[in-house]
Design an enzyme around this catalytic site. Structure first.
Site, PDB file in Angstrom:
ATOM      1  N   ASN B   7      -2.273  -3.965  15.159  1.00  0.00           N
ATOM      2  CA  ASN B   7      -1.155  -4.366  14.313  1.00  0.00           C
ATOM      3  C   ASN B   7      -1.101  -3.380  13.155  1.00  0.00           C
ATOM      4  OD1 ASN B   7       0.588  -5.515  12.502  1.00  0.00           O
ATOM      5  ND2 ASN B   7      -0.266  -7.587  12.641  1.00  0.00           N
ATOM      6  N   LYS B  14      -4.439  -3.981  11.232  1.00  0.00           N
ATOM      7  CA  LYS B  14      -5.328  -5.044  11.672  1.00  0.00           C
ATOM      8  C   LYS B  14      -5.647  -4.781  13.132  1.00  0.00           C
ATOM      9  CE  LYS B  14      -3.487  -8.717   8.735  1.00  0.00           C
ATOM     10  NZ  LYS B  14      -2.514  -9.812   8.773  1.00  0.00           N
ATOM     11  N   ARG B  90       1.629  -4.633  18.201  1.00  0.00           N
ATOM     12  CA  ARG B  90       2.709  -5.297  17.492  1.00  0.00           C
ATOM     13  C   ARG B  90       3.783  -4.247  17.190  1.00  0.00           C
ATOM     14  NH1 ARG B  90       3.502  -6.240  11.195  1.00  0.00           N
ATOM     15  NH2 ARG B  90       5.239  -7.677  11.290  1.00  0.00           N
ATOM     16  N   HIS B 179       8.683 -10.562  11.848  1.00  0.00           N
ATOM     17  CA  HIS B 179       7.468 -11.391  11.745  1.00  0.00           C
ATOM     18  C   HIS B 179       7.492 -12.533  12.773  1.00  0.00           C
ATOM     19  CE1 HIS B 179       8.022 -10.304   7.231  1.00  0.00           C
ATOM     20  NE2 HIS B 179       7.223  -9.405   7.771  1.00  0.00           N
ATOM     21  N   HIS B 205       6.345 -16.995   5.769  1.00  0.00           N
ATOM     22  CA  HIS B 205       5.396 -15.896   5.943  1.00  0.00           C
ATOM     23  C   HIS B 205       5.469 -14.998   4.716  1.00  0.00           C
ATOM     24  CE1 HIS B 205       3.344 -12.643   8.374  1.00  0.00           C
ATOM     25  NE2 HIS B 205       3.950 -11.925   7.438  1.00  0.00           N
ATOM     26  N   ASN B 208       2.986  -8.500   2.734  1.00  0.00           N
ATOM     27  CA  ASN B 208       3.715  -7.436   2.042  1.00  0.00           C
ATOM     28  C   ASN B 208       5.197  -7.556   2.343  1.00  0.00           C
ATOM     29  OD1 ASN B 208       1.790  -5.858   0.527  1.00  0.00           O
ATOM     30  ND2 ASN B 208       0.826  -5.471   2.508  1.00  0.00           N
ATOM     31  N   GLY B 209       5.503  -7.864   3.602  1.00  0.00           N
ATOM     32  CA  GLY B 209       6.857  -8.282   3.951  1.00  0.00           C
ATOM     33  C   GLY B 209       6.880  -9.803   3.919  1.00  0.00           C
ATOM     34  N   ARG B 238      10.216  -4.324  -1.426  1.00  0.00           N
ATOM     35  CA  ARG B 238      11.606  -4.464  -0.980  1.00  0.00           C
ATOM     36  C   ARG B 238      12.331  -5.532  -1.803  1.00  0.00           C
ATOM     37  NH1 ARG B 238      10.046  -5.395   5.195  1.00  0.00           N
ATOM     38  NH2 ARG B 238       7.914  -4.987   4.509  1.00  0.00           N
ATOM     39  N   LEU B 280       0.032  -8.591  -4.956  1.00  0.00           N
ATOM     40  CA  LEU B 280       0.170  -9.830  -5.723  1.00  0.00           C
ATOM     41  C   LEU B 280      -1.070 -10.155  -6.546  1.00  0.00           C
ATOM     42  CD1 LEU B 280       2.572 -11.973  -5.858  1.00  0.00           C
ATOM     43  CD2 LEU B 280       0.863 -13.516  -4.919  1.00  0.00           C
ATOM     44  N   GLY B 327      -0.938 -13.193   3.962  1.00  0.00           N
ATOM     45  CA  GLY B 327      -1.786 -12.867   2.806  1.00  0.00           C
ATOM     46  C   GLY B 327      -1.513 -13.695   1.568  1.00  0.00           C
ATOM     47  N   ILE B 328      -0.263 -13.733   1.125  1.00  0.00           N
ATOM     48  CA  ILE B 328       0.080 -14.489  -0.078  1.00  0.00           C
ATOM     49  C   ILE B 328       0.140 -15.987   0.226  1.00  0.00           C
ATOM     50  CG2 ILE B 328       1.921 -14.903  -1.756  1.00  0.00           C
ATOM     51  CD1 ILE B 328       2.605 -11.842  -1.447  1.00  0.00           C
ATOM     52  N   GLY B 329       0.783 -16.339   1.321  1.00  0.00           N
ATOM     53  CA  GLY B 329       0.942 -17.750   1.665  1.00  0.00           C
ATOM     54  C   GLY B 329      -0.389 -18.465   1.856  1.00  0.00           C
ATOM     55  N   GLU B 381      -1.550 -13.289  14.310  1.00  0.00           N
ATOM     56  CA  GLU B 381      -0.630 -12.533  15.155  1.00  0.00           C
ATOM     57  C   GLU B 381      -1.373 -11.868  16.302  1.00  0.00           C
ATOM     58  OE1 GLU B 381       0.885 -11.064  11.172  1.00  0.00           O
ATOM     59  OE2 GLU B 381       2.593 -10.533  12.431  1.00  0.00           O
TER      60      GLU B 381
END
Ligand SMILES: Nc1ncnc2c1ncn2[C@@H]1O[C@H](COP(=O)(O)OP(=O)(O)O)[C@@H](O)[C@H]1O
Ligand SMILES: Nc1ncnc2c1ncn2[C@@H]1O[C@H](COP(=O)(O)OP(=O)(O)O)[C@@H](O)[C@H]1O
Lengths: 394, 394
Positions: B7, B14, B90, B179, B205, B208-209, B238, B280, B327-329, B381
């Protein structure tokens, strides 16, 4: 005091002559379908009610015809243009320069012209109205009432874009909002009607341009149009929300010129792009005859409005009422029905019979037990403008 | 059968080596902060757990280091690259060509390259991963698993833009979504957990995106990213949703080059544009020290997510659960807290204590009486890709 209101829009000119402070309407009218062969001029006083169908090439021609009628010996309401003390002009975009109604000077006209790059379908028409009015009414004061003023209360989280902060600090790229005079007018009417101590409402202005505002206790806290009147809801000829990277794709991969993309998204998109028609009456009539493009466009249009209702309910953490206004909002029971369908999770329960009744009055169209009120409130941007012009010189 | 999953993301790679059909994880790892001096390479097997901090210039260098470790006599897990039967890659954008997982051919690679214009931050990195993998594992089969596949169920009203319909029919400009592997994976986990007969959930999700999906009975019905992974939520670099006419203003009024605007909106906007930081963790740490830009950016980020929760609740006319992932979630209790604050109108009631617990498990973080469940589900994923690659050749 006689106040003439001129609302020179994308394909129409609305005008009213209002006596203040009595708010008495002396004369009103609408030039519609400007640019088309079957343009319609409506002109109405206490004594006459005229409807002329004729070709009207542009806004200059439209406004001249209005003035001719105002001065007409038989049908007119004034003998001399000096009888108009002030003219209130609706101006769509005031950029960051105008947070309030202002008297028009050369500098103001320069600014209105400058902000034409932000509202290409509106400011040039507004300015045209001002320039002709100055010629035809040389002794009247001229005032500009900006659509952007109602949105000065937006909190930073709703006003800012997630772009480099220098573009905000140095270039003033932010949400300005539009149709503010209409949102303000129907907000005040709704709050008068609802008589709530604290209120969370959503005003839905659906005309040729379309926008929605989240209003908490009478102050706007979010709004669907942004830096220009291009995004948000699906409009007559404007796309509303899209993935902005479509612009880059059209330019880089399909070889479009940037200006062509701009024209495409403002003049050839929206309901027109989806169906070939921009007037909702045509689209409804085609859909009823089985036209699949028209059926889809109506569903897409309502779906976008639904999603904004949800978004603003989340922004406010509650919802007391939604208010439909402007040409489509006041007249299209079909769109109102599609928007309110399957929204009981939000306490929105429409009464199909009430929805179908045609009326010019403020009205509720929800069932009695609906937690959220669904209202139709005819907008009156002209009266709002008259009030503000009057306040300016008194 | 050994399946290697790659990925290759915007700033990270990853990888996992998974034995199928047992789903046994042989080895896993992550190369993070690619392009920075303090890049981090994590590599983990049953026997070793390595963390190297060193400069990693680009994705090629990162992937080569991973392969060296896989083959390493002491730390490795395979002796020969032939022990890998299939590699699942991916790939972010499959355009309209791929609605399913597919074996990679030269034509497929051409398409992935072509769709790079739609996903400039991703497809080129994905393709780089494929090309190096083909060289390093010449006897393995190579499969592409597209992020866009999960969104084939979007109804037309959510998939179409209000632009001229020829751009849809002839140029395939529409919502594709991204995603998808992650949204699909956490959706299945959530539905297993919730055990509802019918379900309305929103998967969020945040990496980064960032993107959100409305999912009814396991099928996506709306999604926040569109034709490209540019719009919707505020992301690391973005912008997410903006008024698209800002592009025209930057070009026509400020003299920007179109490509510069594209770069600005994809690489210099979002959290980076607002704060100067894209990670973040840095932003949270600065905010806690009183940095106002960082505080505002966190609030804006959460506010956008809130509005999408509202919008999708309206689209579904209900809401059983929201699911945070990536990552953030999975890690930012701060963002989760800001999103769920003042959302009781939606039946969303977070438990601050549960929210603060760090864990790698599927968990609920709502209070017991919360009508809507708030879940944290670590995405995987790689496992989803392994399943699909395995199904492809069996
Ligand atoms: N009876 C009606 N049914 C459906 N739509 C209507 C009806 N009357 C007017 N409209 C729609 O209202 C829109 C124009 O609204 P209006 O508020 O006059 O626009 P603007 O002021 O933005 O130029 C047009 O799309 C027109 O089709
Ligand atoms: N403990 C944490 N607290 C807050 N944010 C975190 C934490 N750990 C990771 N993140 C954030 O997660 C984001 C990366 O998410 P990830 O899913 O790895 O991204 P992608 O796969 O899109 O490259 C970064 O912004 C990072 O700061």
């Amino acid at each position: 005091m006689n106040i003439l209101i001129i609302n020179s829009g994308s394909s129409s000119i609305k005008f009213q002559l209002i006596q203040m402070p009595s708010e008495k309407l002396i004369c009103s009218g609408l030039v519609e379908r400007i640019g088309q062969k079957d343009a319609i001029l409506n002109y109405k006083t206490e004594l006459v009610d005229i409807k002329q169908i004729e070709q009207i090439k542009n806004h200059t021609e439209g406004l001249q015809k209005v003035v001719d009628l105002l001065l007409d010996i038989e049908k007119g309401v004034i003998k001399n243009t000096n009888e108009i003390e002030i003219i209130g002009h609706r101006v769509v975009h005031g950029g960051n320069s105008f947070s309030n109604t202002t008297l028009i000077t050369d500098a103001v006209k320069q600014d209105i012209k400058k902000f034409g790059s932000l509202a290409p379908l509106h400011n040039p028409n507004n300015l045209e109205g001002i320039i002709i009015a100055e010629q035809l009414f040389p002794n009247a004061k001229q005032a500009a009432i900006f659509d952007t003023a109602f949105f000065q209360t937006l909190p930073e989280k709703a006003k800012r874009y997630a772009i480099p902060k220098a573009l905000y600090n140095e270039e003033q790229i932010q949400v300005y909002g539009f149709h503010g005079t209409s949102h303000k007018y129907v907000t005040e009417k709704a709050l008068d009607y609802l008589k709530l101590k604290t209120s969370k409402i959503i005003t839905i202005h659906l005309g040729n341009g379309c926008s929605m505002t989240a209003v908490v206790n009478g102050k706007s806290i979010d709004h669907s149009l942004g830096f220009t009147p291009s995004n948000g809801l699906i409009m007559g000829t404007r796309s509303g929300d899209i993935d902005h990277a479509i612009v880059f794709y059209l330019v880089n991969s399909l070889g479009y010129d940037v200006d062509k993309v701009n024209t495409l998204l403002t003049k050839e998109s929206g309901m027109l792009g989806l169906t070939g028609y921009s007037d909702l009456r045509d689209i409804e009539s085609q859909a009823s005859k089985g036209n699949d493009d028209c059926k889809l466009a109506l569903v897409m249009n309502a779906y976008r409005i639904k999603k904004y209702i949800g978004a603003y309910t989340a922004a406010m953490n509650g919802l007391d009422a939604i208010v439909f206004t402007a040409g489509i909002g006041e007249n299209s029971s079909l769109i109102r029905g599609l928007v309110c369908e399957d929204m009981d999770y939000f306490g929105i329960n429409i009464d199909p019979n009430r929805n179908d009744i045609r009326s010019k009055d403020i009205r509720e169209i929800n069932i009695e037990t609906s937690k959220t009120k669904i209202m139709v409130i005819p907008t009156n941007e002209e009266l709002e403008i008259a009030k503000q012009a009057y306040q300016l010189i008194n």
